[in-house]
Design an enzyme around this catalytic site. Structure first.
Site, PDB file in Angstrom:
ATOM      1  N   SER A 123     -56.898   3.859  31.991  1.00 14.86           N
ATOM      2  CA  SER A 123     -56.707   3.215  33.177  1.00 14.86           C
ATOM      3  C   SER A 123     -57.674   1.845  33.193  1.00 14.86           C
ATOM      4  O   SER A 123     -57.559   0.798  33.749  1.00 14.86           O
ATOM      5  CB  SER A 123     -56.540   3.452  34.771  1.00 14.86           C
ATOM      6  OG  SER A 123     -55.452   4.244  34.857  1.00 14.86           O
ATOM      7  N   THR A 124     -58.758   1.945  32.207  1.00 18.21           N
ATOM      8  CA  THR A 124     -59.864   0.704  32.397  1.00 18.21           C
ATOM      9  C   THR A 124     -59.658  -0.354  31.502  1.00 18.21           C
ATOM     10  O   THR A 124     -60.388  -1.066  31.325  1.00 18.21           O
ATOM     11  CB  THR A 124     -61.114   1.668  32.033  1.00 18.21           C
ATOM     12  OG1 THR A 124     -60.999   1.906  30.354  1.00 18.21           O
ATOM     13  CG2 THR A 124     -61.294   2.973  32.516  1.00 18.21           C
ATOM     14  N   GLY A 125     -58.327  -0.223  30.673  1.00 20.86           N
ATOM     15  CA  GLY A 125     -58.125  -1.366  29.854  1.00 20.86           C
ATOM     16  C   GLY A 125     -57.194  -2.573  30.708  1.00 20.86           C
ATOM     17  O   GLY A 125     -57.815  -3.076  31.565  1.00 20.86           O
TER      18      GLY A 125
ATOM     19  N   ILE B 196     -59.685   6.749  18.903  1.00 25.00           N
ATOM     20  CA  ILE B 196     -59.237   7.992  19.113  1.00 25.00           C
ATOM     21  C   ILE B 196     -58.179   8.330  18.064  1.00 25.00           C
ATOM     22  O   ILE B 196     -57.806   9.928  17.979  1.00 25.00           O
ATOM     23  CB  ILE B 196     -58.792   8.185  20.534  1.00 25.00           C
ATOM     24  CG1 ILE B 196     -58.542   9.698  21.308  1.00 25.00           C
ATOM     25  CG2 ILE B 196     -57.139   7.601  20.764  1.00 25.00           C
ATOM     26  CD1 ILE B 196     -58.440   9.654  22.580  1.00 25.00           C
TER      27      ILE B 196
ATOM     28  N   ASP C 126     -52.229   3.053  23.392  1.00 26.80           N
ATOM     29  CA  ASP C 126     -50.890   3.718  23.339  1.00 26.80           C
ATOM     30  C   ASP C 126     -50.329   3.074  22.170  1.00 26.80           C
ATOM     31  O   ASP C 126     -49.828   4.015  21.355  1.00 26.80           O
ATOM     32  CB  ASP C 126     -50.101   3.084  24.579  1.00 26.80           C
ATOM     33  CG  ASP C 126     -48.793   3.893  24.654  1.00 26.80           C
ATOM     34  OD1 ASP C 126     -48.438   4.745  24.054  1.00 26.80           O
ATOM     35  OD2 ASP C 126     -47.927   3.355  25.538  1.00 26.80           O
TER      36      ASP C 126
ATOM     37  N   ASN D 279     -47.735   4.375  29.717  1.00 26.02           N
ATOM     38  CA  ASN D 279     -47.092   3.799  30.708  1.00 26.02           C
ATOM     39  C   ASN D 279     -45.875   5.103  31.176  1.00 26.02           C
ATOM     40  O   ASN D 279     -45.668   5.610  30.314  1.00 26.02           O
ATOM     41  CB  ASN D 279     -46.499   2.559  30.807  1.00 26.02           C
ATOM     42  CG  ASN D 279     -45.819   2.368  29.581  1.00 26.02           C
ATOM     43  OD1 ASN D 279     -44.590   2.815  29.442  1.00 26.02           O
ATOM     44  ND2 ASN D 279     -46.059   1.623  28.331  1.00 26.02           N
TER      45      ASN D 279
HETATM   46  N1  AR6 Z   1     -59.245   4.429  20.557  1.00 28.26           N
HETATM   47  C1  AR6 Z   1     -60.003   4.734  21.520  1.00 28.26           C
HETATM   48  N2  AR6 Z   1     -59.880   4.033  22.697  1.00 28.26           N
HETATM   49  C2  AR6 Z   1     -59.231   2.905  22.663  1.00 28.26           C
HETATM   50  C3  AR6 Z   1     -58.321   2.630  21.444  1.00 28.26           C
HETATM   51  C4  AR6 Z   1     -58.431   3.357  20.492  1.00 28.26           C
HETATM   52  N3  AR6 Z   1     -57.839   3.168  19.229  1.00 28.26           N
HETATM   53  N4  AR6 Z   1     -57.740   1.360  21.882  1.00 28.26           N
HETATM   54  C5  AR6 Z   1     -57.985   1.140  22.961  1.00 28.26           C
HETATM   55  N5  AR6 Z   1     -58.834   1.899  23.410  1.00 28.26           N
HETATM   56  P1  AR6 Z   1     -55.386   0.658  27.616  1.00 28.26           P
HETATM   57  P2  AR6 Z   1     -54.603   1.557  30.334  1.00 28.26           P
HETATM   58  C6  AR6 Z   1     -59.506   1.852  24.911  1.00 28.26           C
HETATM   59  O1  AR6 Z   1     -55.446  -0.749  27.952  1.00 28.26           O
HETATM   60  O2  AR6 Z   1     -55.553   0.569  31.082  1.00 28.26           O
HETATM   61  C7  AR6 Z   1     -50.648   0.362  27.357  1.00 28.26           C
HETATM   62  O3  AR6 Z   1     -49.767  -0.977  26.949  1.00 28.26           O
HETATM   63  C8  AR6 Z   1     -59.578   0.456  25.627  1.00 28.26           C
HETATM   64  O4  AR6 Z   1     -60.801  -0.015  25.174  1.00 28.26           O
HETATM   65  O5  AR6 Z   1     -55.143   1.202  26.384  1.00 28.26           O
HETATM   66  O6  AR6 Z   1     -54.426   2.890  30.735  1.00 28.26           O
HETATM   67  C9  AR6 Z   1     -49.639   1.392  27.974  1.00 28.26           C
HETATM   68  O7  AR6 Z   1     -48.580   1.442  27.384  1.00 28.26           O
HETATM   69  C10 AR6 Z   1     -59.855   1.164  27.224  1.00 28.26           C
HETATM   70  O8  AR6 Z   1     -61.117   1.502  27.238  1.00 28.26           O
HETATM   71  O9  AR6 Z   1     -54.938   1.836  28.610  1.00 28.26           O
HETATM   72  C11 AR6 Z   1     -49.747   0.750  29.421  1.00 28.26           C
HETATM   73  O10 AR6 Z   1     -48.812   0.181  29.549  1.00 28.26           O
HETATM   74  C12 AR6 Z   1     -58.955   2.377  27.076  1.00 28.26           C
HETATM   75  O11 AR6 Z   1     -58.559   2.581  25.879  1.00 28.26           O
HETATM   76  C13 AR6 Z   1     -51.229   0.437  29.652  1.00 28.26           C
HETATM   77  O12 AR6 Z   1     -51.410  -0.186  28.275  1.00 28.26           O
HETATM   78  C14 AR6 Z   1     -57.678   2.229  27.902  1.00 28.26           C
HETATM   79  O13 AR6 Z   1     -57.110   0.925  27.690  1.00 28.26           O
HETATM   80  C15 AR6 Z   1     -52.106   1.482  29.929  1.00 28.26           C
HETATM   81  O14 AR6 Z   1     -53.318   0.728  30.295  1.00 28.26           O
END
Ligand code: AR6
Length: 168
Positions: A118-120, A12, A35, A25
């Site tokens: 939220s899916t990570g 992204i 993030d 967060n």
């Molecule tokens: N581009 C697109 N999607 C991505 C990228 C990228 N560069 N990197 C990861 N994803 P997550 P959450 C996808 O864990 O579950 C952070 O520490 C990833 O594969 O990033 O909302 C924040 O500070 C997944 O499909 O976010 C919060 O503490 C999606 O992005 C916490 O993680 C979301 O995964 C938020 O957790």
């Protein structure tokens, strides 16, 4: 209507959009996952602006500049942490999409790119999250001309498949 929503596989931080959404967060002070990638790509000016915002409640959204990103704005939204589905997670995730889209519309963003909020590390079940994302984006686009296009940016094929299923 469907043509206004596109699934894109990739990073992204590379997307040319008026705004990209950050799955943040509640501190808005950075983290891992998408993030961390957004903060690294945008540069330290992004964190400096985020420090002025005083955090953000789950489900709400705040907008900043995009700095060194190709995107003009970053819309930060803390998604819900999955606790089994009985703690309002569905409604909070829907709030994230609605509030981000409203901010994008206010700032006249024609194209907005979302990660799978939220899916990570927050462990929201992917199919359930994809269904909520598509439902909320469709509902918003039905009543708003802006944004014109919404990109669902997927880091992996599994996420792209979940959105395909939700869209069709
Ligand atoms: N581009 C697109 N999607 C991505 C990228 C990228 N560069 N990197 C990861 N994803 P997550 P959450 C996808 O864990 O579950 C952070 O520490 C990833 O594969 O990033 O909302 C924040 O500070 C997944 O499909 O976010 C919060 O503490 C999606 O992005 C916490 O993680 C979301 O995964 C938020 O957790």
């Amino acid at each position: 209507m469907q043509t206004r929503i596109e699934i894109v596989q990739g990073d992204i931080t590379k997307i040319q959009a008026d705004a990209i959404v950050n799955a943040a967060n509640t501190s808005l002070l950075g983290g891992g996952g998408v993030d961390g990638a957004i903060h690294r790509a945008a540069g330290p000016e992004l964190l400096a602006e985020c420090r002025t915002l005083g955090g953000c409640p789950t489900g709400q959204a705040k907008i900043t500049g995009g700095y060194r990103l190709p995107a003009r704005y970053v819309i930060h939204t803390p998604g819900p942490i999955w606790h089994g589905g009985q703690s309002g997670e569905d409604d909070l995730l829907a709030d994230c999409y609605r509030n981000c889209l409203a901010l994008a519309a206010e700032h006249d963003c024609r194209t907005v790119a979302f990660p799978a909020i939220s899916t990570g590390v927050y462990h929201f079940p992917l199919d359930r999250a994809a269904a909520i994302a598509v439902r909320e984006i469709r509902a918003f686009l039905q009543t708003h001309a802006v944004p014109e296009r919404v990109l669902l940016v997927c880091f992996d094929a599994r996420t792209a498949q979940a959105y395909e299923n939700a869209l069709h």
